[in-house]
Design a protein around this motif. Sequence first.
Motif, mmCIF file in Angstrom:
data_model
loop_
_atom_site.group_PDB
_atom_site.id
_atom_site.type_symbol
_atom_site.label_atom_id
_atom_site.label_comp_id
_atom_site.label_asym_id
_atom_site.label_seq_id
_atom_site.Cartn_x
_atom_site.Cartn_y
_atom_site.Cartn_z
ATOM 1 N N GLU A 44 34.997 -5.363 -10.216
ATOM 2 C CA GLU A 44 35.656 -4.237 -10.885
ATOM 3 C C GLU A 44 34.779 -3.679 -11.994
ATOM 4 N N ALA A 45 34.119 -4.559 -12.732
ATOM 5 C CA ALA A 45 33.280 -4.102 -13.842
ATOM 6 C C ALA A 45 32.133 -3.234 -13.348
ATOM 7 N N MET A 46 31.524 -3.601 -12.233
ATOM 8 C CA MET A 46 30.379 -2.865 -11.730
ATOM 9 C C MET A 46 30.781 -1.506 -11.161
ATOM 10 N N GLN A 47 31.956 -1.408 -10.585
ATOM 11 C CA GLN A 47 32.374 -0.167 -9.956
ATOM 12 C C GLN A 47 33.147 0.737 -10.925
ATOM 13 N N GLU A 48 34.243 0.199 -11.509
ATOM 14 C CA GLU A 48 35.087 1.022 -12.375
ATOM 15 C C GLU A 48 34.724 0.929 -13.855
ATOM 16 N N ARG A 49 33.804 0.012 -14.178
ATOM 17 C CA ARG A 49 33.404 -0.194 -15.576
ATOM 18 C C ARG A 49 34.598 -0.487 -16.469
ATOM 19 N N ASP A 105 35.509 -17.062 -18.106
ATOM 20 C CA ASP A 105 34.336 -17.285 -18.942
ATOM 21 C C ASP A 105 33.482 -16.027 -19.041
ATOM 22 N N ILE A 106 33.678 -15.091 -18.119
ATOM 23 C CA ILE A 106 32.912 -13.849 -18.104
ATOM 24 C C ILE A 106 33.729 -12.696 -18.669
ATOM 25 N N THR A 107 34.953 -12.550 -18.175
ATOM 26 C CA THR A 107 35.759 -11.394 -18.553
ATOM 27 C C THR A 107 36.471 -11.582 -19.887
ATOM 28 N N GLY A 108 36.852 -12.802 -20.214
ATOM 29 C CA GLY A 108 37.655 -13.062 -21.400
ATOM 30 C C GLY A 108 39.015 -13.608 -21.008
ATOM 31 N N THR A 109 39.824 -13.953 -21.989
ATOM 32 C CA THR A 109 41.107 -14.590 -21.687
ATOM 33 C C THR A 109 42.140 -14.243 -22.752
ATOM 34 N N PRO A 143 31.762 -12.254 -22.490
ATOM 35 C CA PRO A 143 30.414 -11.687 -22.640
ATOM 36 C C PRO A 143 30.177 -10.433 -21.813
ATOM 37 N N ILE A 144 31.092 -10.126 -20.868
ATOM 38 C CA ILE A 144 30.891 -8.922 -20.061
ATOM 39 C C ILE A 144 31.025 -7.661 -20.901
ATOM 40 N N PHE A 145 31.645 -7.773 -22.072
ATOM 41 C CA PHE A 145 31.810 -6.614 -22.948
ATOM 42 C C PHE A 145 30.531 -6.391 -23.748
ATOM 43 N N ALA A 146 29.512 -5.933 -23.051
ATOM 44 C CA ALA A 146 28.213 -5.638 -23.640
ATOM 45 C C ALA A 146 27.604 -4.485 -22.865
ATOM 46 N N ASN A 147 26.614 -3.844 -23.462
ATOM 47 C CA ASN A 147 25.956 -2.746 -22.752
ATOM 48 C C ASN A 147 25.103 -3.249 -21.595
ATOM 49 N N ILE A 148 24.431 -4.375 -21.802
ATOM 50 C CA ILE A 148 23.625 -4.977 -20.741
ATOM 51 C C ILE A 148 24.078 -6.419 -20.556
ATOM 52 N N LEU A 149 24.511 -6.739 -19.349
ATOM 53 C CA LEU A 149 24.907 -8.106 -19.018
ATOM 54 C C LEU A 149 23.878 -8.687 -18.056
ATOM 55 N N LEU A 150 23.266 -9.796 -18.441
ATOM 56 C CA LEU A 150 22.340 -10.504 -17.570
ATOM 57 C C LEU A 150 23.089 -11.647 -16.894
ATOM 58 N N SER A 176 44.211 -3.317 -18.592
ATOM 59 C CA SER A 176 42.822 -2.992 -18.245
ATOM 60 C C SER A 176 42.080 -2.610 -19.514
ATOM 61 N N TYR A 177 40.869 -3.101 -19.638
ATOM 62 C CA TYR A 177 40.064 -2.880 -20.830
ATOM 63 C C TYR A 177 38.752 -2.208 -20.422
ATOM 64 N N ALA A 178 38.456 -1.081 -21.044
ATOM 65 C CA ALA A 178 37.233 -0.350 -20.732
ATOM 66 C C ALA A 178 36.021 -1.088 -21.294
ATOM 67 N N LEU A 179 34.941 -1.086 -20.523
ATOM 68 C CA LEU A 179 33.690 -1.695 -20.963
ATOM 69 C C LEU A 179 32.894 -0.707 -21.804
ATOM 70 N N PRO A 180 31.971 -1.187 -22.606
ATOM 71 C CA PRO A 180 31.154 -0.266 -23.411
ATOM 72 C C PRO A 180 30.371 0.692 -22.524
#
Length: 360
Positions: free
Chosen positions: A153-158, A106-110, A129-136, A166-170
Amino acid sequence: MSDSNVPASPPPAPPDPPPAGKARNLGDVLKEFAEHQQTMRNELAKVIIGQQDTIEQLLAAIFTRGHCLLEGVPGLAKTLLVSTLANILDVSFKRVQFTPDLMPSDITGTQVLEEDEAGRRSFRFVQGPIFANILLADEINRTPPKTQAALLEAMQERQVTVGRESYALPDPFFAIATQNPVDQEGTYPLPEAQLDRFMFKIRIDYPTAAEEEQILTATTRGESPTVNKVLSSRAIQNVQKLVNSIAVNPFTVRYASNLVRASRPSDPTAPDYVKSLVDWGAGPRAGQNLIGGAKAIAAMDGRFSIDVADIQKIALPVLRHRIATNFQAQAEGVDTDEIVRRLIKDVAVPKPPRMADKNA
């Protein structure tokens, strides 16, 4: 909040990136940056009353690519603060309400199975929804550890890994989480490894009497203040490069190292109260965040280099969630904030060696 509901003129365009061409020196760039961050504070002040330290620490985290954990009782505008901050930045913003039934996908996608006109089937990744510049991450401690770990992983490796891909975050990417420290029923405390990935743990306290009266007056008028965009994503990236270029002298680095090492009960330099009241102390990432946060504070003040006072100013939000007290500390009513305050007071500031006599 502001009395004016609609701005007199259209919102200003995001400013030019602070790092400039050859014709401008670092002093001019820092001065312009200081003006931009003050503009951001003024825009936030239209909606958020008080909370100056919290705002400063949030901005410091953004300017150093850090993540924040906001802790406070309900009703202190934690979510409003983050959403307003996202509104003054020309970036994408997503909010996830963390609940016990929330799943990592629900956060990362599927991956979804699709069939084309020829009947061939293939999987397509649908971003979460994690694929955003700011995630609340609202009330992050209300979801089980399995879902909390989706942010590691998102917080450390983005980046986010789903299956074999593996998909890079904005860029930029910031995770800002909130949690309620009072109601612990049905909550899941964040594991130490995840806490360590937050640059700051910011505790939001009750407003003063004057601020509370101002809040009550402003919020009962039925008005919705409008905030203007201040920085674009490209400008934020350039600001991060500017902050990273702030000078750091070896003695300030030594002080940050000494402060972190003094929080570890196994270290010979640790005070007696640390050895008796602390199970484990802060790791090297704490020292990195002390230096990075101090750079942001210095840049926001328009200064070329950091000082020991900058490290002391942000030591509490950097260290409070990286120190684990034991049962004896709990019995004596000593929390991590008290430990950090003692360390700031007791750890000596390194002095530079005296200059050798010129005639020697």
